[in-house]
Design an enzyme around this catalytic site. Sequence first.
Site, PDB file in Angstrom:
ATOM      1  N   LYS A 197     -23.609 -45.811   0.821  1.00  8.57           N
ATOM      2  CA  LYS A 197     -23.736 -47.248   0.546  1.00  8.57           C
ATOM      3  C   LYS A 197     -24.532 -47.936   1.652  1.00  8.57           C
ATOM      4  O   LYS A 197     -25.502 -48.655   1.384  1.00  8.57           O
ATOM      5  CB  LYS A 197     -22.347 -47.878   0.442  1.00  8.57           C
ATOM      6  CG  LYS A 197     -22.336 -49.406   0.483  1.00  8.57           C
ATOM      7  CD  LYS A 197     -20.923 -49.949   0.586  1.00  8.57           C
ATOM      8  CE  LYS A 197     -20.924 -51.448   0.804  1.00  8.57           C
ATOM      9  NZ  LYS A 197     -21.480 -52.193  -0.340  1.00  8.57           N
TER      10      LYS A 197
ATOM     11  N   ASN B  82     -14.913 -46.954 -15.037  1.00  4.96           N
ATOM     12  CA  ASN B  82     -15.490 -48.154 -14.442  1.00  4.96           C
ATOM     13  C   ASN B  82     -16.774 -47.833 -13.687  1.00  4.96           C
ATOM     14  O   ASN B  82     -17.241 -48.626 -12.882  1.00  4.96           O
ATOM     15  CB  ASN B  82     -14.477 -48.830 -13.503  1.00  4.96           C
ATOM     16  CG  ASN B  82     -14.954 -50.188 -13.026  1.00  4.96           C
ATOM     17  OD1 ASN B  82     -15.729 -50.860 -13.691  1.00  4.96           O
ATOM     18  ND2 ASN B  82     -14.497 -50.600 -11.859  1.00  4.96           N
TER      19      ASN B  82
ATOM     20  N   GLY C 141     -18.024 -67.330 -11.560  1.00  6.80           N
ATOM     21  CA  GLY C 141     -16.880 -67.545 -10.677  1.00  6.80           C
ATOM     22  C   GLY C 141     -17.137 -67.316  -9.211  1.00  6.80           C
ATOM     23  O   GLY C 141     -16.912 -68.194  -8.384  1.00  6.80           O
TER      24      GLY C 141
ATOM     25  N   ASP D 294     -10.462 -62.439 -31.694  1.00 11.55           N
ATOM     26  CA  ASP D 294      -9.011 -62.566 -31.820  1.00 11.55           C
ATOM     27  C   ASP D 294      -8.315 -62.845 -30.494  1.00 11.55           C
ATOM     28  O   ASP D 294      -7.112 -63.144 -30.476  1.00 11.55           O
ATOM     29  CB  ASP D 294      -8.420 -61.296 -32.442  1.00 11.55           C
ATOM     30  CG  ASP D 294      -8.724 -61.170 -33.924  1.00 11.55           C
ATOM     31  OD1 ASP D 294      -9.107 -62.188 -34.534  1.00 11.55           O
ATOM     32  OD2 ASP D 294      -8.582 -60.060 -34.466  1.00 11.55           O
TER      33      ASP D 294
ATOM     34  N   GLU E  95     -22.341 -60.663 -20.488  1.00  9.61           N
ATOM     35  CA  GLU E  95     -23.583 -60.136 -19.924  1.00  9.61           C
ATOM     36  C   GLU E  95     -24.559 -59.947 -21.074  1.00  9.61           C
ATOM     37  O   GLU E  95     -24.222 -59.345 -22.089  1.00  9.61           O
ATOM     38  CB  GLU E  95     -23.301 -58.807 -19.223  1.00  9.61           C
ATOM     39  CG  GLU E  95     -24.547 -58.038 -18.842  1.00  9.61           C
ATOM     40  CD  GLU E  95     -24.873 -56.925 -19.835  1.00  9.61           C
ATOM     41  OE1 GLU E  95     -26.065 -56.600 -19.954  1.00  9.61           O
ATOM     42  OE2 GLU E  95     -23.950 -56.395 -20.475  1.00  9.61           O
TER      43      GLU E  95
ATOM     44  N   HIS F 166     -27.204 -58.401 -10.970  1.00  9.16           N
ATOM     45  CA  HIS F 166     -27.175 -57.133 -10.251  1.00  9.16           C
ATOM     46  C   HIS F 166     -28.560 -56.745  -9.739  1.00  9.16           C
ATOM     47  O   HIS F 166     -28.766 -55.622  -9.291  1.00  9.16           O
ATOM     48  CB  HIS F 166     -26.618 -56.025 -11.148  1.00  9.16           C
ATOM     49  CG  HIS F 166     -25.139 -56.149 -11.361  1.00  9.16           C
ATOM     50  ND1 HIS F 166     -24.611 -56.798 -12.448  1.00  9.16           N
ATOM     51  CD2 HIS F 166     -24.092 -55.740 -10.622  1.00  9.16           C
ATOM     52  CE1 HIS F 166     -23.288 -56.765 -12.366  1.00  9.16           C
ATOM     53  NE2 HIS F 166     -22.949 -56.135 -11.270  1.00  9.16           N
TER      54      HIS F 166
END
Length: 756
Positions: A18, A119, A429, A654, A663, A692
């Site tokens: 990273k 994820n 947010g 629903d 997105e 992103h």
Amino acid sequence: MTKTIVGFPRIGAERELKFATEHYWKGKIDAEELLAQAKVIKNDHWQVQKEAGIDLIPVGDFSFFDNFLDVATGFNIVADRYRQLNLSALDEYFAQARGYQKDGKTVKALPMKKWFNTNYHYIVPEFTPTTEVRLVSDRLVKEIEEAQEVGVNAKAVVIGPYTLLKLSRFLDGAQPADFVDDLVAAYVDLLTQVGQTGVEFVQIDEPALTFDVSETDQALFDQLYDQIVAQSGSTKVILQTYFGDIRDVYQDVIQKPFAGIGLDLLEGSENIKLIQEYGFPQDKILFAGVVNGKNVWRNDYTETLDLLNNLPIDGEVVLNTSCSLLHVPYSAKNESQLPKDVYRHLAFAVEKLGELSDLDHIRQGHADDLLTNNKVLFATTKHPVNVAVQDRISGLTEADYHRLPDRQEREKIQQEALNLPLFPTTTIGSFPQTAEVRANRRHYKHHEITKDQYDQFNQEKIAEAIKKQEELGLDVLVHGEYERNDMVEYFGEKLDGFVFTQNGWVQSYGSRAVKPPIIWGDVSRVAPITVAESVFANGLTDKLVKGMLTGPVTIFNWSFPREDIKREGVVTQIALALRDEVLDLEKNGIKIIQIDEPALREKLPLRQSDWNEKYLDWAVPAFRLVHSGVAADTQIHTHMCYSEFSNILTAIDDLDADVISFEASRADFTLIDDLVANHFQTQVGPGVYDIHSPRVPAPSEIKNLIEEVIEKIPSRKVWINPDCGLKTRSESESWASLKNMIEAIQSIREDAYELS
């Protein structure tokens, strides 16, 4: 050969990859240094596996951003707009993943979607009639040579052509069948290259076989593999599947000349029945996925050994993980702050290597003590129970899951009460988590500042954010979420029943990693979670401020829940905790509340033919339970991103939210036609720019997207917002993009679009 794994985490023990890639993007290191650091990371990972006794070590599972993008780029599947940038191969690769904006050139990134039911996010390649598929990279060969230099018994790993075709986009009339011959030639060339290194096995991953496979799909699979395997020469091909079973093609697969077949025997439990009913060829190796690659819990050796012993197989069986260990944290070794009764149950990637070794020793009759100790572990497990939570769930009635009045009536009430303009603007947010924001949180966590100092810093950031949003002209404001480390971890920390790791990082996409909490006991809210920050922000402005929550299904799906609990029960517990938070926000004057559910679809069965398992029948009511108690003039929002929602739009409607933001821009607004076709009733905010990517979209680009939306959806139903939260972006990128978004919508409003 007795033990292997499908793949290993690539971010590094301390997230080294990273930081290296982000330093490269920021110009702090050059390409040579990035490649050098990557080589060290790969070597470290190979040595860890070698020391754990893994016999066949995957090579090719490393990636700077995404393996799916790797295989597409390696086979020359690169859209012309990226080639025209005239970048180096590495920068062209990152441009596809992140977009590009420099020296007057600007190109959007490729779409990004969820990788099956995880994820993790993959980059979606594009095929057009001008795409020329051929092998153009020797990356895999070079990595094999690196591994061999340090004494690693390498197994080459590559994503297969069937999955590549099933998960890619086809534009301008291109069809998967158009590329079969070229893909066959490209994979044969790759196998030939790999074979020349002396590697014995090549693992070709085909997880798309765990979807429903039609006759047309099977014909495509046959076209590809009847040729590829026949031309593979001396290289032995392992067909590796995961995330489910291959019931539609099992009999076909076992008849093909694969040297080995990798089957997930956990999520793909149906594979066990297939083996029992149709047998397994004695001349093939079964790579048995018996150690779970998607959870963090210790393997129950008794259950696993019973499973293996009951398989009617006479040939060779190699112990394997159910899928890549990419989906779990690196190691539990340094988790010093967990309760002992929790810690002893944990197995991250490194520990799962040890479990494979344990199982191998036990099977060979060399380690009865390992089995005995494992039995004691599972026999002495105790979990906390909250009687009040159990009683509250027992008292729920059908009325608790339904909000009154109906949405159509609420829309009229809210329009009058909230007095919003046409095409209301907002954000999803979060605002950028700058180095100062992260440092403030870190200093407080390490007791280097007081709670008052921590809160004062966050309040100053909230005040800045509110002022900036007012200056830009946004209609519905947010407080920015400066107090939150992660949208799930933060809520877990405030709820009873969760425990947390120090370094349990799992890659989500690119350089982005998350730290999922662990669900250990019954879940309840012990105090307000978001009220103080929302109320503080609300007091700074006359505009509406939106309260921000993560939804119950997403909190569950992005955590590591115990395996011995029913997921619908835990999700209902989380929903009740969030319901209390929603009612507290409303009581304190917050009239718009967003409950995010980006993971709603994540645990839906991969096969539509299995949808009778009723996942949505409890997931959707859980969301409704969160908001059903609010007044008609309180507006409920939700948000979803980076997944395939088109075939569950009825279920999303629903949810009975008043507004949903999706997105959309990164996926080129393909969702809009699906909304229209499904007569979607909820007000919608299709994201008008991709967060992103570091690029800042021009006002004209955003305006064109908005016009595309309002040509198809009634104007009174449309909100304007980015694709997702802005947490990962810089402040300069965020404010510039929002400024252009506001400029675009002001131009639209000036063009005098009328309510339709």
